[in-house]
Design a protein around this motif. Structure first.
Motif, short mmCIF file in Angstrom:
data_model
loop_
_atom_site.label_atom_id
_atom_site.label_comp_id
_atom_site.label_asym_id
_atom_site.label_seq_id
_atom_site.Cartn_x
_atom_site.Cartn_y
_atom_site.Cartn_z
N ALA A 8 0.60 -1.06 0.08
CA ALA A 8 0.08 0.02 -0.04
C ALA A 8 0.85 1.30 0.15
O ALA A 8 0.45 2.22 -0.50
N MET A 9 2.15 1.39 0.86
CA MET A 9 3.01 2.42 0.61
C MET A 9 3.48 2.62 -0.58
O MET A 9 3.74 3.72 -1.14
N GLN A 10 3.83 1.49 -1.62
CA GLN A 10 4.29 1.47 -2.84
C GLN A 10 3.12 2.31 -3.59
O GLN A 10 3.39 3.09 -4.41
N ASP A 11 1.92 1.85 -3.44
CA ASP A 11 0.74 2.37 -4.33
C ASP A 11 0.54 3.80 -3.93
O ASP A 11 0.15 4.85 -4.71
N ALA A 12 1.03 4.41 -2.79
CA ALA A 12 0.76 5.43 -2.51
C ALA A 12 2.09 6.45 -2.49
O ALA A 12 1.98 7.61 -2.24
N GLY A 13 3.10 5.90 -3.25
CA GLY A 13 4.15 6.55 -3.75
C GLY A 13 5.08 6.78 -2.49
O GLY A 13 6.22 7.52 -2.51
N THR A 14 4.85 6.33 -1.22
CA THR A 14 5.73 6.33 -0.12
C THR A 14 6.93 5.60 -0.22
O THR A 14 8.01 5.92 0.17
N LEU A 15 7.09 4.49 -0.95
CA LEU A 15 7.84 3.63 -1.36
C LEU A 15 8.02 3.40 -2.95
O LEU A 15 7.00 3.41 -3.34
N PRO A 16 9.11 3.20 -3.32
CA PRO A 16 9.35 2.98 -4.71
C PRO A 16 8.96 1.80 -5.30
O PRO A 16 8.86 0.78 -4.18
N ASP A 17 8.51 1.49 -6.35
CA ASP A 17 8.20 0.35 -6.87
C ASP A 17 9.45 -0.59 -7.27
O ASP A 17 10.55 -0.17 -6.96
N GLY A 18 9.09 -1.95 -7.29
CA GLY A 18 10.38 -3.01 -7.58
C GLY A 18 10.97 -3.12 -6.44
O GLY A 18 12.01 -3.82 -6.68
N LEU A 19 10.77 -3.12 -5.15
CA LEU A 19 11.47 -3.59 -3.91
C LEU A 19 11.14 -5.02 -3.73
O LEU A 19 10.13 -5.70 -4.00
N ASP A 20 12.14 -5.74 -3.33
CA ASP A 20 12.09 -7.06 -3.10
C ASP A 20 11.73 -7.37 -1.62
O ASP A 20 12.65 -6.76 -0.79
N PHE A 21 10.87 -8.06 -1.35
CA PHE A 21 10.28 -7.88 0.02
C PHE A 21 10.72 -9.31 0.85
O PHE A 21 10.18 -9.77 1.73
N SER A 22 11.36 -10.16 0.20
CA SER A 22 11.58 -11.67 0.31
C SER A 22 12.49 -11.86 1.63
O SER A 22 12.14 -12.91 2.43
N ASN A 23 13.15 -10.74 1.91
CA ASN A 23 14.08 -10.61 3.40
C ASN A 23 13.20 -10.09 4.43
O ASN A 23 13.84 -10.01 5.67
N VAL A 24 11.91 -9.64 4.20
CA VAL A 24 11.16 -8.93 5.23
C VAL A 24 10.67 -10.15 6.41
O VAL A 24 10.07 -11.00 5.94
N THR A 25 11.11 -9.84 7.67
CA THR A 25 10.38 -10.91 8.63
C THR A 25 9.85 -10.40 9.61
O THR A 25 9.90 -9.10 9.80
N VAL A 26 9.23 -11.22 10.40
CA VAL A 26 8.30 -10.87 11.47
C VAL A 26 8.47 -12.14 12.44
O VAL A 26 8.13 -13.15 12.40
N GLU A 27 9.09 -11.60 13.60
CA GLU A 27 9.65 -12.57 14.61
C GLU A 27 9.49 -11.94 15.99
O GLU A 27 9.20 -10.66 16.18
N PRO A 28 9.50 -12.96 17.07
CA PRO A 28 9.69 -12.44 18.30
C PRO A 28 11.04 -11.74 18.60
O PRO A 28 11.96 -11.75 18.02
N PRO A 29 10.80 -10.62 19.26
CA PRO A 29 11.94 -9.44 19.66
C PRO A 29 12.69 -10.30 20.53
O PRO A 29 12.39 -11.40 21.26
N ARG A 30 14.15 -9.85 20.36
CA ARG A 30 15.00 -10.52 21.50
C ARG A 30 14.68 -10.30 22.71
O ARG A 30 15.22 -11.14 23.58
#
Length: 580
Positions: free
Chosen positions: A17-39
């Motif tokens: 959605a941030m890409q669609d709104a122009g907040t982030l550029p297009d073409g970014l690779d999200f494959s390394n984005v994680t959601v984990e328990p914090p240390r």
């Protein structure tokens, strides 16, 4: 239901959605984005690295991305707080409603924790594979438990698993077995014998010798080895396999396939595997360099048939045929793995003992070459087990002659304790097995602590049922959990939420010990909640005189029992409903 996966999907949706709104550029690779328990659990319930991994490709400051993403996430009712920390870490706190829904979901989802990670890929797990020359010893026990738990874990994670035992019945050790049985056979006929030249002196062969006498009478007495070796070898091997199957059954291990090394000889299978390698230019005639270190007195440069294993990551090329034309030990192993590949497995796992560390690279090289790099082989080494009793090293088994047997261990403590304790360390770390400590009823004994948690849940259910509460999952799962808000209750719910994620991590890394660790942590959170109920009556699961509240309170402990039962099932341990 996988809460971490759900929140990751939310993060990715907001980034899009941030890409669609122009907040982030297009073409970014999200494959390394994680959601984990914090240390640090004090920082929140979950954390995402999105801003950190996207900053460079987006040519933006991590903090700017994190601030924008936090605002987006805060709009979702599941997110109670999205907080930016440091240069751009984003910590998330979830609403109590999320944890309450998670607890109810455990009972509503019959497959909670199961995964489709494996996508039904065919995977072969080969383990134990001991020489059929005697009973299994304690080292085999660890390999058997590890391999069996790994196979169960992979099955739970969606793989099509085959459990396999490779019978090493093609080498000289089986001839030694036959000669040892012959001595026991002569003994059964009243003769005095001496066990020399490396023969096996264990008492377990007494019955085999008697059985041979019962079958053939005195037909082999006084005969030359050439007249009895082959027949006794076959007889003894089958008897030893029966003994091994019994040992495995005592531990709760059942194989799908027993594959005989002997079946590779004289059938063209070894030749076929080496022809495959030869067709790829990987077989040649050559002379190996002398061994590193001290040069053996009998070493001499000899031309041999070699496998160019260095092309596939090995340190040196390996001989497959000796100068006299006979196969090396490595040749049938190549053929065996070639057979696995031709059976259509998508991945292979070999569980070896600690003494096979030098075999790993050559075996990986062979599988890589035979499959053109398409079939991965993961080799897991199980380190040594040191046994203690009464503060002293546990002595050898007289029955085996030279070692402590699997049966010695199982007879002492039972299969459940044996299996769980064998998984309280990572497979490649040494393990101390203290017969006294593993039977202690204390927090320091992980198998007791986990089973006690499961038994406690069932004691609560029995008590509630005696008061007239319908304790079926169908009934209690419909209860309103709005009252589940105490930090100790939420802590248990949070630990339950980790189960599906833990299963996938353990399956990817081939590390079933993670399951044992997780179960101990879950049991700890549950026992802590139980103990708080001693001081805060409102936290007790059974609220006498209030059946509605009691029914709602039962959902959390019942969910704990469901997950513990699933985890113990992977480990091959029975969940106890009562402990005395």
């Amino acid at each position: 239901m996988n809460l971490f996966a759900d929140i990751k999907t939310l993060v990715l949706d907001k980034l899009t959605a941030m890409q669609d709104a122009g907040t982030l550029p297009d073409g970014l690779d999200f494959s390394n984005v994680t959601v984990e328990p914090p240390r640090d659990a004090a920082h929140g319930d979950m954390a995402t690295n999105a801003a950190m991994v996207l900053a460079k490709p987006a040519k933006m400051k991590p903090r700017d991305i994190a601030d924008a993403l936090a605002g987006q996430l805060a709009e979702d009712p599941r997110i109670a707080l999205a907080e930016v920390a440091g240069p751009g870490f984003l910590n998330l706190r979830l609403s109590n409603a999320v944890w309450q829904g998670l607890v109810s979901g455990v009972l509503a989802d019959a497959g909670f924790g199961r995964s489709e990670l494996g996508a039904n890929q065919k995977i072969n797990v080969e383990y134990v594979s001991a020489n059929p020359t005697g009973p299994l010893h304690v080292g085999h026990t660890r390999g058997a438990v590890f391999g069996d738990a790994l196979a169960s874990l992979l099955d739970y994670a969606g793989y099509d698993v085959t459990r396999e035992y490779y019978i090493n019945d093609g080498g000289a050790q089986v001839d030694v077995l036959a000669r040892s049985v012959y001595l026991r056979y002569l003994e059964a006929h009243g003769q005095e014998v001496a066990f020399e030249d490396g023969t096996y002196p264990g008492d377990y062969l007494i019955e085999v010798g008697q059985a041979l006498k019962d079958k053939v009478g005195d037909r082999f007495v006084g005969k030359d080895e050439s007249e009895w070796l082959e027949e006794i070898r076959e007889f003894a091997t089958e008897r030893m396999l029966d003994l091994i199957r019994e040992d495995l059954a005592a531990l709760g291990v059942k194989m799908d396939v027993f594959f005989s090394e002997k079946s590779l000889y004289g059938t063209g299978k070894i030749e076929a595997a080496l022809d495959d390698l030869d067709g790829k230019g990987l077989i040649y005639e050559g002379v190996l360099e002398p061994p590193k270190g001290k040069l053996p007195e009998d070493w001499e440069p000899r031309e041999q048939t070699l496998f160019r294993s260095t092309v596939h990551g090995d340190d040196v090329d390996r001989p497959v045929k000796k100068s006299d034309g006979s196969w090396t030990y490595f040749a049938p192993d190549i053929a065996y793995h070639y057979d696995k590949i031709t059976r259509g497995f998508d991945a292979l796992i070999d569980v070896f003992g600690a003494d096979h560390g030098g075999y790993v690279k050559r075996m990986k090289a062979a599988v890589s070459a035979l499959s053109d790099g398409k079939t991965p082989l993961d080799v897991k080494l199980t380190q040594l087990v040191k046994l203690y009793k009464d503060g002293e090293p546990f002595k050898m088994s007289k029955r085996a002659g030279t070692f402590v047997t699997l049966r010695d261990v199982v007879d002492q403590v039972g299969p459940d304790v044996t299996r769980f304790v064998m998984l309280t360390r990572k497979n490649d770390a040494p393990l101390d097995f203290d017969f006294d400590k593993v039977l202690e009823q204390s927090k320091d004994n992980p198998v007791f602590y986990v089973q006690y948690a499961h038994a406690r849940v069932h004691s609560v259910l029995r008590k509630a049922a005696d008061l007239g509460v319908d304790v079926s999952d169908e009934a209690i799962s419909k209860q309103d959990l709005a009252g589940l808000t105490d930090p100790a209750e939420i802590a248990v719910a949070k630990k339950l939420a980790e189960w599906p994620r833990l299963v996938e991590i353990a399956a990817r890394t081939h590390e079933p010990h993670r399951v044992a660790f997780y179960l101990y942590e879950l049991a700890s959170e549950f026992h802590a909640l139980w103990n708080r109920g001693n001081d805060q009556p409102e936290l007790r699961f059974v609220q006498e005189g209030d059946l509605v509240t009691t029914s709602a309170k039962l959902v959390l402990p019942r969910a704990v029992a469901v997950v513990i039962s699933s985890g113990l099932g992977i480990l091959g341990v029975k969940p106890l409903e009562e402990m005395r």
